[in-house]
Design a protein around this motif. Structure first.
Motif, PDB file in Angstrom:
ATOM      1  N   UNK A   1      -6.198   7.389   4.194  1.00  0.00           N
ATOM      2  CA  UNK A   1      -6.335   5.952   3.912  1.00  0.00           C
ATOM      3  C   UNK A   1      -5.144   5.185   4.468  1.00  0.00           C
ATOM      4  N   UNK A   2      -3.956   5.769   4.260  1.00  0.00           N
ATOM      5  CA  UNK A   2      -2.733   5.108   4.708  1.00  0.00           C
ATOM      6  C   UNK A   2      -2.710   5.017   6.247  1.00  0.00           C
ATOM      7  N   UNK A   3      -3.075   6.118   6.899  1.00  0.00           N
ATOM      8  CA  UNK A   3      -3.121   6.116   8.365  1.00  0.00           C
ATOM      9  C   UNK A   3      -4.123   5.070   8.855  1.00  0.00           C
TER      10      UNK A   3
ATOM     11  N   UNK B   1       0.481   2.608  21.439  1.00  0.00           N
ATOM     12  CA  UNK B   1       0.281   3.434  20.245  1.00  0.00           C
ATOM     13  C   UNK B   1      -1.114   3.247  19.646  1.00  0.00           C
ATOM     14  N   UNK B   2      -1.667   2.047  19.763  1.00  0.00           N
ATOM     15  CA  UNK B   2      -3.007   1.800  19.226  1.00  0.00           C
ATOM     16  C   UNK B   2      -4.081   2.617  19.926  1.00  0.00           C
TER      17      UNK B   2
ATOM     18  N   UNK C   1       7.192  10.555  15.073  1.00  0.00           N
ATOM     19  CA  UNK C   1       5.947  10.129  14.437  1.00  0.00           C
ATOM     20  C   UNK C   1       5.912   8.617  14.272  1.00  0.00           C
TER      21      UNK C   1
ATOM     22  N   UNK D   1      -5.005   2.383   7.430  1.00  0.00           N
ATOM     23  CA  UNK D   1      -4.444   1.039   7.256  1.00  0.00           C
ATOM     24  C   UNK D   1      -3.428   0.711   8.332  1.00  0.00           C
ATOM     25  N   UNK D   2      -2.607   1.706   8.658  1.00  0.00           N
ATOM     26  CA  UNK D   2      -1.593   1.482   9.694  1.00  0.00           C
ATOM     27  C   UNK D   2      -2.276   1.106  11.009  1.00  0.00           C
ATOM     28  N   UNK D   3      -3.400   1.777  11.317  1.00  0.00           N
ATOM     29  CA  UNK D   3      -4.101   1.501  12.572  1.00  0.00           C
ATOM     30  C   UNK D   3      -5.150   0.401  12.424  1.00  0.00           C
ATOM     31  N   UNK D   4      -5.259  -0.164  11.231  1.00  0.00           N
ATOM     32  CA  UNK D   4      -6.218  -1.240  10.964  1.00  0.00           C
ATOM     33  C   UNK D   4      -7.645  -0.880  11.365  1.00  0.00           C
TER      34      UNK D   4
ATOM     35  N   UNK E   1       5.066   6.748  17.593  1.00  0.00           N
ATOM     36  CA  UNK E   1       3.732   6.765  18.184  1.00  0.00           C
ATOM     37  C   UNK E   1       2.739   6.002  17.309  1.00  0.00           C
TER      38      UNK E   1
ATOM     39  N   UNK F   1      -5.639  10.293   0.553  1.00  0.00           N
ATOM     40  CA  UNK F   1      -4.708   9.152   0.436  1.00  0.00           C
ATOM     41  C   UNK F   1      -3.913   8.997   1.734  1.00  0.00           C
TER      42      UNK F   1
ATOM     43  N   UNK G   1       1.141  13.752  -0.702  1.00  0.00           N
ATOM     44  CA  UNK G   1      -0.048  12.950  -1.014  1.00  0.00           C
ATOM     45  C   UNK G   1      -1.321  13.771  -0.840  1.00  0.00           C
TER      46      UNK G   1
ATOM     47  N   UNK H   1      -1.689  11.550  18.795  1.00  0.00           N
ATOM     48  CA  UNK H   1      -0.812  12.660  19.171  1.00  0.00           C
ATOM     49  C   UNK H   1      -0.750  13.704  18.063  1.00  0.00           C
TER      50      UNK H   1
ATOM     51  N   UNK I   1       3.903  -0.476  21.177  1.00  0.00           N
ATOM     52  CA  UNK I   1       2.955  -0.712  20.087  1.00  0.00           C
ATOM     53  C   UNK I   1       1.519  -0.789  20.612  1.00  0.00           C
TER      54      UNK I   1
ATOM     55  N   UNK J   1       1.895  14.869  10.550  1.00  0.00           N
ATOM     56  CA  UNK J   1       2.141  13.438  10.529  1.00  0.00           C
ATOM     57  C   UNK J   1       1.640  12.871   9.213  1.00  0.00           C
TER      58      UNK J   1
ATOM     59  N   UNK K   1       0.817  -1.202   0.000  1.00  0.00           N
ATOM     60  CA  UNK K   1       0.000   0.000   0.000  1.00  0.00           C
ATOM     61  C   UNK K   1       0.858   1.262   0.000  1.00  0.00           C
TER      62      UNK K   1
ATOM     63  N   UNK L   1       1.568  12.800   4.848  1.00  0.00           N
ATOM     64  CA  UNK L   1       2.572  12.811   3.790  1.00  0.00           C
ATOM     65  C   UNK L   1       2.402  14.075   2.970  1.00  0.00           C
TER      66      UNK L   1
END
Lengths: 262, 332
Positions: free
Chosen positions: B120-122, B96-97, A98, B124-127, A101, B117, B113, B101, B93, B108, A10, B110
């Motif tokens: 969407x990426x964030x 962090x979930x 970043x 996905x990172x946090x599911x 966290x 987008x 982008x 912050x 970890x 934080x 992704x 991109x």
């Protein structure tokens, strides 16, 4: 693991979206590395015209060494280029926080954050050089050799990444790690030529300490059927050992960072 | 239920001591000398679920260092920090979930982008589950007016747009604890208001715990019932905002510029001189006992006044007064 793979995919898609936005930049980047390679190759060609054989290695044999090195290097370039800029772009600016966290591995996040397309040019150039060399030397691409090349290139890429990871970790102390990385990385210049032309000390250095020899010279020796001993089988082992050491060093740096901050 | 628990939390930094000149630089290279700097000094507090707490102090007081320890970025030198029962660094970890912050001026997202987008990426990172994500996206888009921003890259956004985008990205995984560092700095009143409303709404509907560091008294007055004040690494006040407002909200200051220097003036009761310079005089008065015009009139009768200005005490001066023990003494 599958989560990280799909996440990487992704990240990669997003990265290409950005690259497509700067299309011209994309092509210049890919082409520029290819042009740099051409210049480097011209140097070898000039050298080899003067001395047709370097300690028993002819032009096309040296090209095979060069091609393997280029492919290995292209893997770091594509997947781990952020190791060069970690100090300046992430630690100094505070952006590294970043990564800390977020609920993913910070090293993964750092590497996935920027796929570097400039490496694609090198990857293609390296593959072409290997092809040209093997064709000219009538070394057939048997399935065994194909697998050997694949493993050698991946191992080579990992060796490059491991060395860059170790030196990049210095950014946790020095903030700017580029000079340190540069010194070690530049040693790969030696690995563009057969190691047996050098003094023993350099050969040992490039075999066991900064093992660029396993990226190019030893795999090339095997492919050309030269007798270099069992070391020709060691590339994956060396790559595994070095990446494990590098990851340990990285974790040590990370611990230092959480003690001191930026 | 206590969400954040901090006991005797301390962070000491070792800072290389710089010496001047080339010899100094060489000496520092071979025999580095270090200075110890205590950024956070034996701090204690507890924050319950659903609280919105203003964590305030002047620059360098130790606010960010505390936040960095609570988010798992830094390891405490000593003492104990727990967020939702976890050690934020050892269980980075998992911690962090549950947290979100906003680091003041840094993004934080991109840079290149399109905002959607990045989101969407964030996600996905946090599911974040797909259906939940869609629902939240709609809610956030309405509350923060994000619709027209979705296809804009962060680099093309104004400061106010960036902060709205940032907040959405920070809260999209519905963290239970949120740390906001200067979320309204440099923004105009309308955007400030919108951001405060959004934070309030998240806090009320989801009982999100919010720790807010800010220099903006407006943020604190509108969002926080409780403030924690830290100065030089030490906790100097922890209590309701009301107490502070009662103590300090009733004071005003007038600064007079006078033709001649004059040291002795008589003032109405409730007023006192706080600062005397040649040809300049600062008077603090209690609004419940006297008025600005009484003070000014009394003074003008005694000396020739060239100019004067009225000011409310700012956060820095309040902190200074609290530090000098003003609050405790007067509260007692």
């Amino acid at each position: 693991m599958t989560r990280y793979l799909s996440l990487y995919g992704y990240f990669l898609i997003q990265r290409f979206k950005i690259l497509m936005e700067y299309r011209l930049n994309f092509f210049i980047g890919s082409a520029s590395t290819a042009i740099l390679q051409a210049a480097s190759l011209a140097t070898i060609w000039v050298v080899m015209r003067q001395i047709p054989s370097l300690n028993g290695w002819n032009f096309y044999e040296v090209i095979l060494i060069y091609g393997l090195l280029t492919m290995g290097e292209s893997i770091t370039h594509m997947f781990a280029d952020n190791l060069w800029t970690i100090g300046w772009n992430y630690i100094r600016s505070g952006d590294f926080d970043r990564f800390l966290v977020r609920p993913i591995d910070p090293l993964f996040h750092l590497l996935a954050d920027r796929f570097c397309h400039d490496g694609i040019g090198n990857f293609v150039t390296g593959a072409l050089l290997i092809g040209v060399s093997m064709y000219s030397l009538h070394v057939a691409l048997t399935p065994l050799r194909a697998i050997y090349i694949l493993v050698a290139v991946i191992s080579g890429g990992i060796i490059f990444i491991a060395l860059n990871l170790i030196t990049a970790t210095s950014a946790f102390w020095l903030t700017e790690s580029i000079p340190v990385t540069q010194v070690v990385f530049n040693m790969n210049e030696f690995a563009k030529y057969p190691l047996n032309i050098y003094h023993n000390a350099i050969r040992i250095l490039l075999t066991w300490l900064i093992p660029y020899g396993f990226v190019s010279f030893y795999p090339a020796s095997y492919l050309l059927g030269r007798d270099a001993g069992p070391v020709v089988w060691l590339s994956p082992v060396v790559a595994t050992v070095f990446i494990l050491i590098a990851y340990r060093v990285w974790l040590f740096g990370l611990r230092h960072y959480s003690g001191t901050g930026s | 239920m206590s969400v954040i628990e901090v006991r005797e939390l301390t962070k000491v930094f070792k800072i290389p001591k710089k010496e001047i000149g080339l010899t100094g630089a060489i000496k520092a290279l071979f025999m580095p000398k270090y200075e110890q700097k205590t950024a956070v000094d034996r701090v204690n507090f507890q924050i319950d679920e659903g609280e919105v707490v203003g964590y305030i102090g002047v620059n360098g007081a130790g606010k960010s260092t505390t936040i960095k320890m609570l988010t798992g970025i830094l390891v405490p030198t000593s003492g104990h920090a727990r967020v939702l029962g976890r050690d934020p660094h050892k269980e980075r970890v998992a911690n962090a979930r549950e947290i979100g912050v906003v680091f003041g001026q840094r993004t934080q997202l991109w840079w290149d982008l399109a905002f959607i987008e990045s989101l969407n990426l964030v996600a996905r990172i946090y599911q974040v589950p797909e259906t939940r994500y869609k629902k939240l996206l709609d809610q956030f888009a309405e509350m923060l007016e994000l619709k027209e921003l979705f296809h804009v890259p962060i680099r093309n956004m104004s400061l106010g747009q960036k902060m709205r985008a940032e907040l959405a990205a920070t809260l999209i995984h519905e963290p239970r604890v949120v740390y906001l560092d200067e979320p309204t700095i440099g923004l105009d009143l309308i955007v400030k208001e919108r951001i405060r409303e959004f934070i309030k709404e998240q806090n009320q509907t989801k009982s999100t715990t919010v720790v807010l560091t800010t220099h903006d008294l407006g943020d604190i007055e509108e969002l926080c019932k409780r403030v924690i004040i830290i100065d030089a690494g030490r906790l100097i006040y922890d209590g309701p905002i009301e107490t502070i407002k009662q103590q300090f909200g009733k004071y005003r200051e007038i600064t007079f510029e006078t033709i001649h220097s004059s040291e002795r003036v008589t003032l109405p009761s409730g007023a006192e001189t706080t600062h005397v310079e040649p040809r300049r005089l600062t008077v603090r008065f209690d609004r419940t006992l006297t008025t600005a015009s009484q003070v000014a009139a009394a003074l003008m009768n005694q000396i020739e006044v060239k100019d004067f200005s009225l000011s409310e005490p700012d956060l820095a001066s309040i902190i200074k007064q609290i530090y000098n023990g003003a609050l405790n003494r007067e509260a007692a």
